[in-house]
Design a protein around this motif. Structure first.
Motif, PDB file in Angstrom:
ATOM      1  N   GLU A  35       7.265 -10.257  -0.710  1.00 20.24           N
ATOM      2  CA  GLU A  35       6.510  -9.307   0.110  1.00 20.24           C
ATOM      3  C   GLU A  35       6.400  -7.953  -0.598  1.00 20.24           C
ATOM      4  O   GLU A  35       7.325  -7.520  -1.281  1.00 20.24           O
ATOM      5  CB  GLU A  35       7.191  -9.112   1.468  1.00 20.24           C
ATOM      6  CG  GLU A  35       7.249 -10.370   2.315  1.00 20.24           C
ATOM      7  CD  GLU A  35       5.880 -10.850   2.762  1.00 20.24           C
ATOM      8  OE1 GLU A  35       4.963 -10.009   2.874  1.00 20.24           O
ATOM      9  OE2 GLU A  35       5.734 -12.065   2.999  1.00 20.24           O
ATOM     10  N   GLU A  36       5.245  -7.312  -0.438  1.00 14.20           N
ATOM     11  CA  GLU A  36       4.996  -5.949  -0.928  1.00 14.20           C
ATOM     12  C   GLU A  36       5.349  -5.783  -2.402  1.00 14.20           C
ATOM     13  O   GLU A  36       6.081  -4.873  -2.790  1.00 14.20           O
ATOM     14  CB  GLU A  36       5.763  -4.928  -0.081  1.00 14.20           C
ATOM     15  CG  GLU A  36       5.260  -4.840   1.351  1.00 14.20           C
ATOM     16  CD  GLU A  36       5.949  -3.733   2.134  1.00 14.20           C
ATOM     17  OE1 GLU A  36       6.629  -2.888   1.519  1.00 14.20           O
ATOM     18  OE2 GLU A  36       5.808  -3.717   3.365  1.00 14.20           O
ATOM     19  N   ALA A  84       7.346   2.219  -3.911  1.00 15.91           N
ATOM     20  CA  ALA A  84       8.543   2.641  -3.172  1.00 15.91           C
ATOM     21  C   ALA A  84       9.239   1.426  -2.567  1.00 15.91           C
ATOM     22  O   ALA A  84       8.592   0.475  -2.128  1.00 15.91           O
ATOM     23  CB  ALA A  84       8.150   3.616  -2.071  1.00 15.91           C
ATOM     24  N   GLU A  85      10.560   1.473  -2.561  1.00 19.64           N
ATOM     25  CA  GLU A  85      11.332   0.385  -1.964  1.00 19.64           C
ATOM     26  C   GLU A  85      11.305   0.502  -0.448  1.00 19.64           C
ATOM     27  O   GLU A  85      11.450   1.585   0.120  1.00 19.64           O
ATOM     28  CB  GLU A  85      12.780   0.414  -2.458  1.00 19.64           C
ATOM     29  CG  GLU A  85      13.621  -0.722  -1.906  1.00 19.64           C
ATOM     30  CD  GLU A  85      15.030  -0.736  -2.470  1.00 19.64           C
ATOM     31  OE1 GLU A  85      15.876  -1.486  -1.925  1.00 19.64           O
ATOM     32  OE2 GLU A  85      15.296   0.004  -3.440  1.00 19.64           O
ATOM     33  N   THR A  86      11.084  -0.629   0.213  1.00 16.40           N
ATOM     34  CA  THR A  86      11.085  -0.682   1.677  1.00 16.40           C
ATOM     35  C   THR A  86      11.993  -1.834   2.111  1.00 16.40           C
ATOM     36  O   THR A  86      12.484  -2.593   1.275  1.00 16.40           O
ATOM     37  CB  THR A  86       9.662  -0.925   2.227  1.00 16.40           C
ATOM     38  OG1 THR A  86       9.236  -2.244   1.832  1.00 16.40           O
ATOM     39  CG2 THR A  86       8.679   0.108   1.708  1.00 16.40           C
ATOM     40  N   GLU A  87      12.156  -1.963   3.392  1.00 20.30           N
ATOM     41  CA  GLU A  87      12.971  -3.062   3.905  1.00 20.30           C
ATOM     42  C   GLU A  87      12.326  -4.408   3.556  1.00 20.30           C
ATOM     43  O   GLU A  87      13.013  -5.387   3.262  1.00 20.30           O
ATOM     44  CB  GLU A  87      13.128  -2.938   5.424  1.00 20.30           C
ATOM     45  CG  GLU A  87      14.167  -3.875   6.021  1.00 20.30           C
ATOM     46  CD  GLU A  87      15.566  -3.637   5.489  1.00 20.30           C
ATOM     47  OE1 GLU A  87      16.323  -4.626   5.362  1.00 20.30           O
ATOM     48  OE2 GLU A  87      15.904  -2.470   5.182  1.00 20.30           O
ATOM     49  N   ALA A  88      10.981  -4.423   3.582  1.00 20.15           N
ATOM     50  CA  ALA A  88      10.256  -5.675   3.324  1.00 20.15           C
ATOM     51  C   ALA A  88      10.395  -6.140   1.881  1.00 20.15           C
ATOM     52  O   ALA A  88      10.495  -7.334   1.605  1.00 20.15           O
ATOM     53  CB  ALA A  88       8.783  -5.503   3.683  1.00 20.15           C
ATOM     54  N   ASN A  89      10.382  -5.178   0.924  1.00 20.04           N
ATOM     55  CA  ASN A  89      10.446  -5.585  -0.487  1.00 20.04           C
ATOM     56  C   ASN A  89      11.826  -5.385  -1.112  1.00 20.04           C
ATOM     57  O   ASN A  89      11.971  -5.425  -2.337  1.00 20.04           O
ATOM     58  CB  ASN A  89       9.375  -4.872  -1.319  1.00 20.04           C
ATOM     59  CG  ASN A  89       9.552  -3.370  -1.353  1.00 20.04           C
ATOM     60  OD1 ASN A  89      10.648  -2.846  -1.185  1.00 20.04           O
ATOM     61  ND2 ASN A  89       8.453  -2.656  -1.568  1.00 20.04           N
ATOM     62  N   LYS A  90      12.822  -5.184  -0.264  1.00 21.60           N
ATOM     63  CA  LYS A  90      14.182  -4.992  -0.775  1.00 21.60           C
ATOM     64  C   LYS A  90      14.642  -6.157  -1.666  1.00 21.60           C
ATOM     65  O   LYS A  90      15.221  -5.926  -2.741  1.00 21.60           O
ATOM     66  CB  LYS A  90      15.156  -4.796   0.384  1.00 21.60           C
ATOM     67  CG  LYS A  90      16.581  -4.479  -0.064  1.00 21.60           C
ATOM     68  CD  LYS A  90      17.482  -4.218   1.141  1.00 21.60           C
ATOM     69  CE  LYS A  90      18.904  -3.908   0.689  1.00 21.60           C
ATOM     70  NZ  LYS A  90      19.801  -3.652   1.850  1.00 21.60           N
TER      71      LYS A  90
END
Length: 211
Positions: free
Chosen positions: A116-117, A165-171
């Motif tokens: 994701e992402e 940017a790092e997000t919860e989805a692409n962690k």
């Protein structure tokens, strides 16, 4: 594309041959790793090309356009003692995946995703590092083809220089990036990472065929 090209040659696909119409061609290449195909306006040209090789057909098509005959001759043909890697992203960012294949046969050697992402550049970077680890583990002297100058540069610097940017989805994806960078810093390798000459040879064998 379908209006301009009425006939399609499939050199590498489910069943190689000459096909009339894009839909017939698509059925032979869809989901086939490293598919090699090209469209032609007339059946005679397609039959003639099918009797030659994919790379010869690409060279003829490019002649007098993006590259001169001299430049094509200088580049030559791909070295098949290699693997090819590529990534695909549906959006930027979007769902991203990558794979590595045998350059000659198109046989898939590894595949990861979708994530994701992600972005295409991140995928290209991870694909190269995965290829380096794969070849080192198998004690192979083959080298790696990538069609991304950006990713090749990132690998040389041992850093994925993404602006994403790092997000919860692409962690999970960023965790993989961290492991890839750590591998580059912790290991040495003699594997050459070489730019795939798309203008001379067509799409890289690891291409996902979504263009």
């Amino acid at each position: 594309m379908a209006e301009k090209n009425r006939f399609y040659v499939v050199w590498k696909g489910k069943k190689p041959g000459v096909y009339k119409g894009w839909d017939a061609c698509k059925r032979q290449i869809e989901g086939f790793p490293g598919a090699q195909y090209m469209g032609f306006p007339a059946a005679e040209a397609a039959e003639k090309a099918f009797g030659s090789s994919y790379f010869a057909a690409v060279a003829v098509k490019k002649k007098g356009r993006e590259m001169s005959p001299g430049a094509l001759a200088k580049i030559g043909t791909p070295n098949y003692n290699s693997i090819a890697v590529d990534a695909a992203s549906s959006g930027n960012p979007g769902k991203m995946e990558y794979q590595g294949v045998d350059t000659r046969t198109g046989k898939r050697l590894f595949h990861q995703g979708p994530f994701e992402e992600g972005t295409n550049n991140i995928g290209e970077f991870l694909a190269i590092v995965h290829g380096l680890a794969f070849l080192k583990k198998n004690k192979s002297d083959r080298f790696i083809y990538s069609d991304s100058r950006i990713a090749i540069g990132w690998v040389r610097k041992k850093h994925c220089n993404t602006k994403l940017a790092e997000t919860e989805a692409n962690k999970p994806l960023f965790e993989m990036i961290g492991r890839a960078e750590a591998w580059l810093h912790e290991h040495t390798y003699a594997t050459r990472v070489v730019k795939w000459e798309t203008k001379a040879w067509g799409e890289i064998p690891a291409d996902f065929g979504r263009k």
